[in-house]
Every structure is written in C-alpha cells, then in structure tokens.
Design a protein around this motif. Structure first.
Motif, PDB file in Angstrom:
ATOM      1  N   HIS A 243       0.824  -1.214   0.000  1.00  0.00           N
ATOM      2  CA  HIS A 243       0.000   0.000   0.000  1.00  0.00           C
ATOM      3  C   HIS A 243       0.858   1.264   0.000  1.00  0.00           C
ATOM      4  O   HIS A 243       0.511   2.254  -0.656  1.00  0.00           O
ATOM      5  CB  HIS A 243      -0.932   0.001   1.214  1.00  0.00           C
ATOM      6  CG  HIS A 243      -2.158  -0.853   1.041  1.00  0.00           C
ATOM      7  ND1 HIS A 243      -3.086  -0.618   0.052  1.00  0.00           N
ATOM      8  CD2 HIS A 243      -2.599  -1.946   1.715  1.00  0.00           C
ATOM      9  CE1 HIS A 243      -4.061  -1.520   0.130  1.00  0.00           C
ATOM     10  NE2 HIS A 243      -3.777  -2.337   1.121  1.00  0.00           N
ATOM     11  N   LYS A 247       0.785   4.081  -2.846  1.00  0.00           N
ATOM     12  CA  LYS A 247       0.448   5.448  -2.453  1.00  0.00           C
ATOM     13  C   LYS A 247       1.410   6.451  -3.087  1.00  0.00           C
ATOM     14  O   LYS A 247       0.996   7.445  -3.700  1.00  0.00           O
ATOM     15  CB  LYS A 247       0.494   5.556  -0.925  1.00  0.00           C
ATOM     16  CG  LYS A 247       0.497   6.975  -0.380  1.00  0.00           C
ATOM     17  CD  LYS A 247       0.709   6.955   1.134  1.00  0.00           C
ATOM     18  CE  LYS A 247       0.969   8.348   1.693  1.00  0.00           C
ATOM     19  NZ  LYS A 247       1.195   8.324   3.161  1.00  0.00           N
ATOM     20  N   ARG A 251       1.130   9.204  -6.299  1.00  0.00           N
ATOM     21  CA  ARG A 251       1.435  10.615  -6.069  1.00  0.00           C
ATOM     22  C   ARG A 251       2.279  11.211  -7.196  1.00  0.00           C
ATOM     23  O   ARG A 251       2.117  12.388  -7.536  1.00  0.00           O
ATOM     24  CB  ARG A 251       2.154  10.782  -4.735  1.00  0.00           C
ATOM     25  CG  ARG A 251       2.528  12.217  -4.397  1.00  0.00           C
ATOM     26  CD  ARG A 251       3.143  12.334  -3.032  1.00  0.00           C
ATOM     27  NE  ARG A 251       2.201  11.954  -1.970  1.00  0.00           N
ATOM     28  CZ  ARG A 251       2.524  11.912  -0.682  1.00  0.00           C
ATOM     29  NH1 ARG A 251       3.756  12.207  -0.304  1.00  0.00           N
ATOM     30  NH2 ARG A 251       1.619  11.571   0.206  1.00  0.00           N
TER      31      ARG A 251
END
Length: 315
Positions: A243, A247, A251
């Motif tokens: 995760h 993430k 971004r």
C-alpha cells in the motif's frame, strides 16, 4: 525437490483413490514446508491454488483421483484462461498442481502424474514492468513532511530499490541484519535461503536517518528488532508495504501496476544496463535458476529496441 525413495506402486491409480482434501492437502502442505523448505508465502499461494482446483473438481462431481485425466486438467486450464488470468498466474497454479501430483506419486497414492503431460502457458511475451531511473528518483523523493512517517517510508523505498529485495524479505529484516558501517544487510529469501545484499550510500543515509530519528518514537518501549515498523511498533506487513508503494507511485503519476516488485524489476534491469554480470545478478536477487534472471535481459533488449526505433533516422 529433494530426492526421496519412491514406495512401490501399481501401474495405475487405485480406482477409489480418495480426493478428500483433508486426506491429501494437509500432508502435502507439510511436505512442502518440511521436506522442500518452502517459504510460508509460497506455501500459502500453493494452498490457495490447490483449494480452488479441488473446489472446481467437486463442482464437476469428480470423486476420486483416478478420474483426473489429461482432458479434465486441460479443461481446468481452459477455465483459468476464460477468467482472463495472466499467463504467469496460470503457470504458477499449474506448478502447484504438478507438485501436488508428484507428492501423491512419492506417497504411492498414484503411480504416475498425469499433470506432467501439461505444458505451462508461454511466458515469452511477458515482460515485467520497469521504471526509468528518473521515475525511481521521483518515487524515492515522494515522501514528505506532510506524511505521517516520511523517514521510514523513504528508507523503505530506497532499500527496496537499492537491494532488489522482495517485500516479504523486508518484513523479516532485523536490526542485527543491518550493517550500515559496512554498507550491507542480510536477508532471508525464498526457501529460507540467506543472502547478503549491498546498500548504496543513498540507502545507508536513509536508513541511518530513519533508525536514529523516527524509529525510536514508533517502537517506544516495545521489545522488537524489526527494522520497519508501524506506528504501534509492530513489523510492517507485506500488504502495508504494498500500500505504501502504491500510495507514493500514485502521487508521482505512475501506472497503477507499480508495486514493490516493480522496484525489484527496476533494480535488476538497471543493474544489467550498467554492465552487471548476469550470474552476479542471480545471486543478488536470490534466484534459484538463472532462467528466472534471464527475463531481465529481454527487458533490456526491449528497452534498447524502443530507443533505437525512436532515435534512428530510419527507425
């Protein structure tokens, strides 16, 4: 697979060879763990694959092992293809089935493995996703002051790329395994095989900063030697690492396919591009077979071909 004397068996499977998973599945998994020395994650994957296969057989009213022939196994593979599963996923499930039948042969439950007649799906078209060095730099710099634990996350991403380690290997990384003064760490790979992986100066600095400035606050008074921990001081799990990578990849605008393994693929491909010997790379990655490592030569050739097509005046 470790050699073992095969017990006497007849030329054909016993007509009432039970298919009950409770009879064969449990001992098979014990065999993988005790005799083959497989890692827990690999055993779990084979266990899930085998459970799905046995459930599929039950749905076809297959009651005994003697009913499982080449036609039935081919129908199962066709079913997997119809679900749109990747060739690598189908190949892994086929390996699990083959190992299950090899175990049954070793135990004298069946005389021969019909599954050995099946060929794996062609994987030559599969090339792992690889990030460019520039994109990797952006990913490593993605954690910032607005994140909860930027020093931990930056160290995590940096070590993944610097070593080519699997996410599961980082979850098992202990303080005593890390030697920052000598720029290396020990990791435990598949089959509980230990290997030494080097840490570049960027990774050493990121780890040192995290260990000195952020980790003590996360661990508190908890007695743990895990390097990468959660806010409660427990070791990060594979899912958590997955995760975190997702993430930060999102971004910086990376593909949704980016995962911890993408950094491993990128490490290997960039090492080959820099002139690394493929045998040395095999040791760095902890591959049991050189054939697994050779996929990265195909990635590098594919990249060079794309550059040639783009840049050559007659491309």
């Amino acid at each position: 697979m470790p050699p073992r004397k095969r017990p006497p068996a007849s030329s054909t499977a016993a007509p009432d060879s039970p298919l009950n998973p409770a009879t064969h599945r449990g001992p098979f998994l014990d065999y993988l763990r005790a005799e083959c020395g497989m890692a827990a994650n690999t055993i779990n994957a084979y266990s899930n694959d085998l459970a799905q296969f046995l459930t599929w057989l039950e749905g076809r009213k297959v009651r005994s092992l003697s009913q499982i022939d080449l036609q039935l196994l081919s129908a199962f593979l066709d079913e997997l293809h119809s679900r749109g599963l990747a060739a690598t996923t189908i190949a892994r499930r086929l390996v699990g089935i083959k190992m299950f039948f090899r175990y049954l042969v070793l135990e004298g439950v069946v005389a021969e493995s019909t599954a050995e007649l099946l060929s794996s799906p062609k994987l030559w078209q599969y090339l792992p996703t690889v990030m460019s060095p520039e994109m990797v730099d952006r990913l490593l710099a993605a954690p910032g002051p607005h994140d909860s634990y930027p020093l931990r996350d930056r160290a995590l991403l940096t070590v993944l790329y610097a070593t080519g380690c699997r996410a599961s290997e980082l979850t098992g990384l202990r303080l005593q395994d890390v030697r920052l003064d000598e720029s290396y760490c020990r990791c435990l790979g598949k089959g509980n095989k230990e290997r030494i992986v080097s840490l570049n100066p960027v990774a050493v600095l990121a780890l040192e900063t995290y260990l000195n400035r952020e980790r003590p606050g996360l661990v508190g008074h908890r007695d743990t030697d895990a390097v990468f921990v959660t806010r409660t001081g427990r070791p990060l799990s594979r899912v958590m690492i997955w995760h975190l990578v997702k993430k930060y990849a999102a971004r910086i605008g990376c593909s949704r396919q980016v995962s911890p393994h993408t950094l491993r693929h990128s490490f290997a491909t960039h090492m080959l591009a820099g002139g690394a010997d493929i045998r040395a790379l095999q040791e760095m990655l902890g591959h049991a077979s050189i054939r697994t490592t050779q996929i990265y030569t195909q990635v590098e050739h594919s990249r060079l071909k794309a550059v040639h097509t783009k840049c050559h005046p007659r491309g």
